[in-house]
Design an enzyme around this catalytic site. Structure first.
Site, short mmCIF file in Angstrom:
data_model
loop_
_atom_site.label_atom_id
_atom_site.label_comp_id
_atom_site.label_asym_id
_atom_site.label_seq_id
_atom_site.Cartn_x
_atom_site.Cartn_y
_atom_site.Cartn_z
N ALA A 1 20.18 15.00 20.35
CA ALA A 1 18.78 14.98 20.81
C ALA A 1 17.83 15.17 19.63
CB ALA A 1 18.57 16.02 21.91
N SER A 2 16.73 15.88 19.86
CA SER A 2 15.67 15.95 18.84
C SER A 2 16.00 16.84 17.66
CB SER A 2 14.37 16.44 19.50
OG SER A 2 13.95 15.52 20.48
N THR A 3 17.15 17.51 17.67
CA THR A 3 17.50 18.36 16.53
C THR A 3 17.72 17.53 15.26
OG1 THR A 3 19.86 18.26 17.10
CG2 THR A 3 18.58 20.13 17.98
#
Length: 652
Positions: free
Chosen positions: A329-331
């Site tokens: 995801a956005s990590t």
């Protein structure tokens, strides 16, 4: 009547015949004696050493003596794996007058089941009467005490003690330490092929997972021998010589058991994992997967009932989630931002307009932002602070999958980190070649957009995230994650003095990741710092009031596809299709001492900021001195493939 014939005997002829026969018999006796003498000479002189050795082998027997397995400690000297005495009740049949009556009486005294008694009599039939046969293993302290008081009533029955592995923190350390289990046929074949079977002649257990398996050779030690004299029935008469075994080396790990406890408490009731690492050394400070299980169950041989329960659990406790793949995801947005800067696709001041959706030219599908109304005008820093999907859709489109995968592989995505356990997954770093090899299909531009927000086929392990984040905060200096800090062995001098020789583990430096412009490191790291410290940023709320200067990035990974005109609703979505919450963090900002990756599966509400960031906060609070009170720590001590995702729905 005819005259009677008189036969006159020839005495001379008879004497000669007798003499000849006597001579022949004498010669035969001489020949036989010569053969016997020759045979005696051969046996007693020429083959003396050979038959002396055979004679000794019938009289003298070499018994193997198992070495004590090395102990395992955490970084502060807390014992994580011990060798605990286990008491068993054993019987020598020839020393018992009435075996049946004695078994009944001692079984009644110690409450031994009829099933165990039946197994004893079966075992007794297969062994000689002067050898001990086990009636009951793992006697409780109460049973040992009760039998000791009454032992005089039961001649030939005694308590025997053996050392077996024991894990004081049970499920808290299982996925990291692993466990030992009985040597099975497969293990025996491997030992034979590797030439190690002789060293395991007296050993009954071998490392099965984790540290116990990876460092088996160091932990096991070297076998000893006891030279004994036996009679023709195989009974030991006396000990002639004794060569003591060399115990296995003790290991000190980089783990901090108190951080493990905090991780367990923070993940209580959730499925997920936490990995914390020291970016200065690569030492793993905490690595916990929840739910876990008690490794002690396997030491004595787990029952079919208990093993079936673990296998059938919907929470899959046997899986080590800290080294298994999740959509990041956005990590991964900071790493993508760095790629965009390095490839001159964007600059820190490059801006785009975010209306809440993104479309590819000529295609009807809309790729949505987690914020329906959009973020308006955003640059690179704001895109990381607010986790703006639209910015990274556009960046991914401009970069293309080849440039993305090439840079991400330099950070270690799609490869094992080199951690010293065998159970690590590689994850997936998708590329054109990967998809062609895996599915025999071409790569589509829409898939590149999903990769831009850490979705699509991309999976990473929490461990990989900590390694990649370590490279980022070290500005390209790479570290190999490891659990072993040092090992020690007992040295006995000729004078009789003994001491432990400690050998710190030295890890070779890795080739650094170099950029064209070193200022790009600062741009991305400052944006991650703002993500935590700036009011209104996605990770600001969970870290308010902290006494240390933290930085981080949130993420929420979709694990089930939804239609274009639908909105995600966690309440109406089945549990196994709910979003995963992700978070990465480091602190302090200027000189990082700890990096953390958190993954939580199928959260009921919120995303990375709501669910995963508070877990990292608790671990950092513990690390930087905001200690949980002793009574809370004590209470914890005594409790002792993901679906392809296409879009992201909320901040980080």
């Amino acid at each position: 009547m005819p005259p009677r014939r008189i036969i006159i005997r020839n005495q001379t002829a008879e004497a000669n015949l007798f003499a000849r026969r006597t001579f022949i018999a004498f010669c035969g006796v001489v020949v036989v004696l010569l053969v016997l003498l020759a045979n005696v000479y051969t046996l007693q002189v020429q083959s003396f050493e050979k038959y002396q050795t055979r004679s000794n082998s019938n009289r003298i027997k070499l018994l193997p003596v198992a070495p004590n397995r090395g102990l395992i400690y955490d970084r502060n000297g807390v014992l994580l794996a011990d060798n605990k005495p286990v008491f068993s009740l054993e019987i020598i049949a020839e020393d018992v007058e009435d075996i049946k009556s004695s078994i009944e009486q001692v079984s009644k005294l110690l409450n031994i089941s009829a099933e165990r008694q039946s197994k004893f009599f079966k075992s007794m039939k297969r062994k000689r009467r002067f050898k001990p046969v086990e009636l009951h293993s793992r006697l409780s302290d109460q049973q040992v005490a009760l039998f000791s008081v009454n032992q005089h009533k039961f001649p030939g029955i005694f308590v025997n003690a053996r050392l077996k592995r024991y894990y004081p923190f049970a499920e808290l350390t299982t996925h990291t330490l692993g466990y030992v289990a009985r040597i099975n046929r497969k293990d025996a074949n491997k030992l034979k092929i590797s030439g190690k079977s002789e060293n395991y002649a007296a050993t009954y257990a071998i490392g099965r997972l984790g540290i116990e398996r990876y460092y088996e050779d160091m932990l096991h030690g070297t076998i000893g021998h006891q030279e004994v004299e036996i009679n023709n029935r195989g009974r030991v008469i006396r000990t002639l010589n004794y060569t003591p075994p060399v115990p296995g080396k003790d290991l000190t790990l980089t783990l901090d058991i108190e951080l493990q406890m905090i991780a367990k408490r923070a993940l209580s009731g959730k499925r997920g994992a936490v990995v914390a690492m020291d970016p200065r050394t690569g030492g793993i400070l905490a690595m916990y997967s929840n739910p876990s299980y008690d490794g002690n169950l396997f030491v004595h041989g787990i029952s079919t009932k208990n093993y079936k329960k673990l296998l059938q659990s919907k929470d899959l406790p046997l899986i080590n989630r800290s080294v298994q793949g999740y959509p990041p995801a956005s990590t991964v947005k900071p790493f993508l931002a760095l790629t965009g800067l390095e490839e001159n696709i964007v600059t820190p001041s490059t801006e785009i307009f975010d209306p809440g959706w993104y479309k590819l030219k000529g295609l009807p599908n809309k790729y949505r932002d987690w914020k329906p109304s959009g973020h308006g005008i955003v640059n690179l820093t704001k895109a990381i602070e607010q986790s703006c999907n639209i910015y990274f859709y556009d960046l991914a489109f401009k970069l293309g999958i080849t440039k993305i995968s090439t840079m991400m592989e330099r950070f270690g995505f799609g490869e094992r980190t080199g951690l010293d356990i065998h159970e690590e997954s590689k994850g997936i770093m998708p590329s054109v070649a990967w998809k062609r090899a895996r599915y025999n299909q071409p790569w589509y531009t829409g898939e590149t957009l999903s990769v831009g927000i850490g979705q699509s086929f991309w999976t990473v392990t929490p461990l990989q995230l900590t390694q990649a984040l370590t490279t980022l905060v070290n500005r390209g200096e790479r570290k190999i994650p490891h659990l072993l800090k040092a090992n020690s062995e007992l040295i006995i001098e000729s004078s009789g003095n003994a001491y432990h020789q400690i050998t710190p583990t030295v890890y070779e430096p890795q080739a650094p990741l170099k950029l064209k412009n070193d200022h790009h490191w600062d741009t991305v790291l400052k944006a991650m710092h703002n993500t935590v410290q700036k009011f209104g940023a996605t990770a600001n709320k969970p870290f308010r009031g902290s006494t240390y200067d933290a930085s981080g990035k949130t993420g929420s990974a979709q694990v089930a596809r939804i239609k274009q005109d639908e909105r995600y609703d966690a309440k109406s979505t089945s549990e196994n299709k709910r979003d995963n919450a992700m978070f990465i963090a480091f602190a302090p900002f200027n000189k990082p001492e700890i990096v953390i990756a958190v993954a939580i599966e199928n959260v009921a509400k919120g995303g990375g900021a709501t669910n995963a960031a508070p877990v990292a906060r608790q671990i950092m609070d513990q690390y930087f001195g905001n200690r949980v009170i002793t009574s809370q720590i004590s209470s914890i001590k005594h409790q002792v493939p993901t679906a392809i995702a296409m879009t992201s729905r909320e901040a980080g």
